[in-house]
Design a protein around this motif. Sequence first.
Motif, PDB file in Angstrom:
ATOM      1  N   GLY A  95     -10.658   3.582 -15.012  1.00  0.00           N
ATOM      2  CA  GLY A  95      -9.648   4.607 -14.787  1.00  0.00           C
ATOM      3  C   GLY A  95      -8.798   4.371 -13.557  1.00  0.00           C
ATOM      4  N   ARG A  96      -8.851   3.146 -12.998  1.00  0.00           N
ATOM      5  CA  ARG A  96      -8.017   2.851 -11.833  1.00  0.00           C
ATOM      6  C   ARG A  96      -6.580   2.575 -12.297  1.00  0.00           C
ATOM      7  NH1 ARG A  96     -12.224  -1.509  -9.550  1.00  0.00           N
ATOM      8  NH2 ARG A  96     -11.873  -2.179 -11.677  1.00  0.00           N
ATOM      9  N   ASP A  97      -5.619   2.981 -11.481  1.00  0.00           N
ATOM     10  CA  ASP A  97      -4.210   2.814 -11.830  1.00  0.00           C
ATOM     11  C   ASP A  97      -3.818   1.339 -11.684  1.00  0.00           C
ATOM     12  OD1 ASP A  97      -1.513   3.625 -12.412  1.00  0.00           O
ATOM     13  OD2 ASP A  97      -1.103   3.286 -10.278  1.00  0.00           O
ATOM     14  N   LEU A  98      -3.395   0.715 -12.799  1.00  0.00           N
ATOM     15  CA  LEU A  98      -3.147  -0.728 -12.774  1.00  0.00           C
ATOM     16  C   LEU A  98      -1.884  -1.096 -12.013  1.00  0.00           C
ATOM     17  CD1 LEU A  98      -4.370  -1.766 -16.289  1.00  0.00           C
ATOM     18  CD2 LEU A  98      -5.062  -2.801 -14.135  1.00  0.00           C
TER      19      LEU A  98
ATOM     20  N   PRO B 287       0.814  -1.218   0.000  1.00  0.00           N
ATOM     21  CA  PRO B 287       0.000   0.000   0.000  1.00  0.00           C
ATOM     22  C   PRO B 287       0.848   1.269   0.000  1.00  0.00           C
ATOM     23  CG  PRO B 287      -0.814  -1.588   1.582  1.00  0.00           C
ATOM     24  CD  PRO B 287       0.482  -2.128   1.074  1.00  0.00           C
ATOM     25  N   ARG B 288       2.054   1.211   0.619  1.00  0.00           N
ATOM     26  CA  ARG B 288       2.886   2.409   0.654  1.00  0.00           C
ATOM     27  C   ARG B 288       3.605   2.632  -0.675  1.00  0.00           C
ATOM     28  NH1 ARG B 288       5.907   2.073   6.226  1.00  0.00           N
ATOM     29  NH2 ARG B 288       4.299   0.526   6.657  1.00  0.00           N
ATOM     30  N   LEU B 289       3.855   1.519  -1.402  1.00  0.00           N
ATOM     31  CA  LEU B 289       4.541   1.633  -2.687  1.00  0.00           C
ATOM     32  C   LEU B 289       3.608   2.094  -3.797  1.00  0.00           C
ATOM     33  CD1 LEU B 289       6.664  -1.647  -2.832  1.00  0.00           C
ATOM     34  CD2 LEU B 289       7.507   0.685  -2.576  1.00  0.00           C
ATOM     35  N   ALA B 290       2.350   1.752  -3.657  1.00  0.00           N
ATOM     36  CA  ALA B 290       1.405   2.057  -4.730  1.00  0.00           C
ATOM     37  C   ALA B 290       1.334   3.560  -4.958  1.00  0.00           C
ATOM     38  CB  ALA B 290       0.029   1.510  -4.374  1.00  0.00           C
TER      39      ALA B 290
ATOM     40  N   PRO C  81      -5.567   2.218  -5.288  1.00  0.00           N
ATOM     41  CA  PRO C  81      -5.914   1.167  -6.251  1.00  0.00           C
ATOM     42  C   PRO C  81      -7.413   1.031  -6.493  1.00  0.00           C
ATOM     43  CG  PRO C  81      -5.217   0.216  -4.162  1.00  0.00           C
ATOM     44  CD  PRO C  81      -4.923   1.673  -4.083  1.00  0.00           C
ATOM     45  N   TYR C  82      -8.221   1.607  -5.607  1.00  0.00           N
ATOM     46  CA  TYR C  82      -9.672   1.439  -5.761  1.00  0.00           C
ATOM     47  C   TYR C  82     -10.356   2.721  -6.217  1.00  0.00           C
ATOM     48  CZ  TYR C  82      -8.904  -3.001  -3.504  1.00  0.00           C
ATOM     49  OH  TYR C  82      -8.461  -4.265  -3.228  1.00  0.00           O
TER      50      TYR C  82
ATOM     51  N   PRO D 279     -14.956  -8.617  -7.896  1.00  0.00           N
ATOM     52  CA  PRO D 279     -14.610  -7.213  -8.100  1.00  0.00           C
ATOM     53  C   PRO D 279     -15.230  -6.400  -6.975  1.00  0.00           C
ATOM     54  CG  PRO D 279     -15.677  -8.155 -10.048  1.00  0.00           C
ATOM     55  CD  PRO D 279     -15.721  -9.181  -8.992  1.00  0.00           C
ATOM     56  N   PRO D 280     -14.638  -5.310  -6.574  1.00  0.00           N
ATOM     57  CA  PRO D 280     -13.455  -4.663  -7.159  1.00  0.00           C
ATOM     58  C   PRO D 280     -12.123  -5.129  -6.561  1.00  0.00           C
ATOM     59  CG  PRO D 280     -14.348  -3.278  -5.436  1.00  0.00           C
ATOM     60  CD  PRO D 280     -15.199  -4.524  -5.470  1.00  0.00           C
ATOM     61  N   MET D 281     -12.104  -6.212  -5.779  1.00  0.00           N
ATOM     62  CA  MET D 281     -10.874  -6.637  -5.113  1.00  0.00           C
ATOM     63  C   MET D 281      -9.719  -6.747  -6.112  1.00  0.00           C
ATOM     64  SD  MET D 281     -10.247 -10.077  -2.936  1.00  0.00           S
ATOM     65  CE  MET D 281      -9.765  -9.883  -1.247  1.00  0.00           C
ATOM     66  N   ALA D 282      -8.557  -6.217  -5.709  1.00  0.00           N
ATOM     67  CA  ALA D 282      -7.405  -6.210  -6.611  1.00  0.00           C
ATOM     68  C   ALA D 282      -6.675  -7.548  -6.571  1.00  0.00           C
ATOM     69  CB  ALA D 282      -6.460  -5.065  -6.262  1.00  0.00           C
ATOM     70  N   GLU D 283      -7.424  -8.636  -6.774  1.00  0.00           N
ATOM     71  CA  GLU D 283      -6.794  -9.955  -6.835  1.00  0.00           C
ATOM     72  C   GLU D 283      -6.428 -10.177  -8.295  1.00  0.00           C
ATOM     73  OE1 GLU D 283      -6.521 -14.273  -7.323  1.00  0.00           O
ATOM     74  OE2 GLU D 283      -8.055 -12.997  -8.195  1.00  0.00           O
ATOM     75  N   TRP D 284      -5.227 -10.741  -8.537  1.00  0.00           N
ATOM     76  CA  TRP D 284      -4.708 -10.799  -9.894  1.00  0.00           C
ATOM     77  C   TRP D 284      -5.622 -11.584 -10.853  1.00  0.00           C
ATOM     78  CZ3 TRP D 284       0.905 -12.097  -7.964  1.00  0.00           C
ATOM     79  CH2 TRP D 284       1.494 -10.907  -7.498  1.00  0.00           C
ATOM     80  N   GLY D 285      -6.089 -12.747 -10.413  1.00  0.00           N
ATOM     81  CA  GLY D 285      -6.934 -13.574 -11.278  1.00  0.00           C
ATOM     82  C   GLY D 285      -8.212 -12.856 -11.659  1.00  0.00           C
ATOM     83  N   SER D 286      -8.807 -12.220 -10.676  1.00  0.00           N
ATOM     84  CA  SER D 286     -10.038 -11.497 -10.933  1.00  0.00           C
ATOM     85  C   SER D 286      -9.777 -10.281 -11.832  1.00  0.00           C
ATOM     86  CB  SER D 286     -10.655 -11.112  -9.591  1.00  0.00           C
ATOM     87  OG  SER D 286     -11.395  -9.949  -9.687  1.00  0.00           O
ATOM     88  N   MET D 287      -8.598  -9.668 -11.697  1.00  0.00           N
ATOM     89  CA  MET D 287      -8.268  -8.534 -12.577  1.00  0.00           C
ATOM     90  C   MET D 287      -8.134  -8.995 -14.026  1.00  0.00           C
ATOM     91  SD  MET D 287      -5.525  -6.641 -10.099  1.00  0.00           S
ATOM     92  CE  MET D 287      -4.858  -5.471 -11.264  1.00  0.00           C
TER      93      MET D 287
END
Lengths: 302, 335
Positions: A85-88, A54-57, A61-62, A244-252
């Motif tokens: 328009g969310r930052d990937l 979270p600090r690196l992002a 993300p949401y 969604p909207p969870m930033a889980e890779w598979g779901s993305m």
Amino acid sequence: MRAVPVPGEGVGSLIAVAWRTRRAAWVRRLRGNAGALIGLGLLLLLAAVAAFGPRLAPADPYRIQVVDKFLPPTLAHPFGTDELGRDLLSRTVVGARISVRVAVTVLAIAGSTGVVLGTISGYKGGVVDEVVMRAADVFFAFPSFLLAMAIVAALGPGITNAILAIGIAWWPRYARLMRGQILSLRETLYVESARALGAGDARVMFRHILPNCLAALFVQATMDAGLAILTTASLSFVGLGATPPMAEWGSMVAQGRTFILTAWWVPIFPGTAIALTVAAFTYLGDGLRDLLDPQLRSRGGV
Amino acid sequence: MWAYLARRAAGLVAVLFGMSLVTFAISHVIPADPAAAAAGLNAGQEQIEQIRREMGLDRPLVEQYLRYVTGILLRGDFGQSIMNQRPVLQDILTFLPASVELALVSLILCVPLGILLGTFTAVRAGRASDALTRLLAILGISMPVFLVALLLQLFLYKYLRWFPPGGRIAFAVGPPESITGLYLVDSALTGNWAAFWSALHHLGLPAITLAIANLAVITRMTRSAVLEILAQDYVRTARAKGLREPVVLVRHALKNALVPVVTVLGLQLASLIAYVFLVEVIFSWPGIGSYAVRAILGLDFQAIMGITLLFSTIYVVVNFLVDLTYLWLDPRISY
């Protein structure tokens, strides 16, 4: 850096020296194994990203900002933006922690169940062994993805249930592994001598047998950690895992796949993150196996 | 040998019995309200009650189990799909041929190639090309199959235009007259070459995706099996006799390496099933995988359970048959 034991230093230092030489040999062998090193490097990166995610992002993300949708990768958005328009980059970075948590939880469930049942089964033998192993056979007989799928369908979709389902589907691997290890270790001289010295079941089990099973267990867990992430991502992909909207890779990837022809970056970046993570665990697991399995080693490091 | 077969067959039946217990537990015991789960999200109270009666959920568990198993064994009753109110088995049989065709074509692509690559890398063990192939093989194993599918769609369809992006046959051509349900076979049998080419063309992307996904595993397995056999005494004897290297490799090494390779192919069926699910969704392939995912999204519980049970059974039976091929592949195994 092989130290020569100085006479008169006692057994303690001899052991220390032996341990040091062993460790040095390990390091040498690890250095010769490019795959394992690549894996280790990638995993350290993953651990760092998961820890400080979270600090690196660079952005939330949401945070939805529709005017910025489908921006291709640029300096402002290195991985581009998605359909909302969310930052990937931020989403992928945050997803690392979810993936690590997935791997750890799946392994904890499958590992603890399997280790306990396999240990009892191998040590007790007889009817208990028969029952546990036949149950393992049955679970093994299912294609594990299908079994996990059915369990999630019964429990209800969601990432927690997906993790639980994979854990349930995978326990026999660990049960069989542990049982096999215990059966072979039970007959060794040092276990016999521990018994002769009057050690009870529990002491023999936990002090003498279990520590010697750890290497095999560790290799299996390393290999499976990547697979756990991959399987969870696949369940998410078919709509049974993270929602969604969870930033889980598979779901993305699942959300982004329809945009592959117009905005390739939406599914490709999270997909690549999965691939690299799984590859890292597999490279490391493969290298560790070569390292810890003396049989393979004597054959000249297959 | 017959005693061995009988023992294995008994083991098979025992495992199938165990599997029926597991699927019964998943469908009748795990859900908080199995009737509500079976009826789906949009079902009214009346429908749920009807299903509760049909499934006999108010009866003791043992009776429910017996009813469940006899329904499957005697009537092929896997329940009724909520999506279209048809028996699940009928749905499965409708969508199965498309998946079988896809799986077979991908196997034709990847099995010979994987065995070739595996043998090649084993012979060159320790050299740079071997190390590279090993690194690539692990990467291949780690790539999510849906990522491979998306990349191929991007490059082979969008940029190169070699293959259509999805579907099973061109709309303008239309499916061939149905005999086996496999478009390639049906169109060849009826001499409908326009349909044949269109079907083949559409098979391209999904079949290549599946082939790539399996190629890595087959290569790795063949490599280690051949490597192990090349170290055997009889291989040294064969070489000492002055046999040429290709003869040693094919007649002595590869033939014996096939036992573990065939085993892995059997086990690989489990991943193949999972891959088919994912690949079909991406390429809009009208097979069992697309059907399953529609069932999942519609929370069509009966359909999901039917698919699980049926494919798990196929998987177990195939691996049973794989075991039997040992008798033929390796005459030393006589039991």
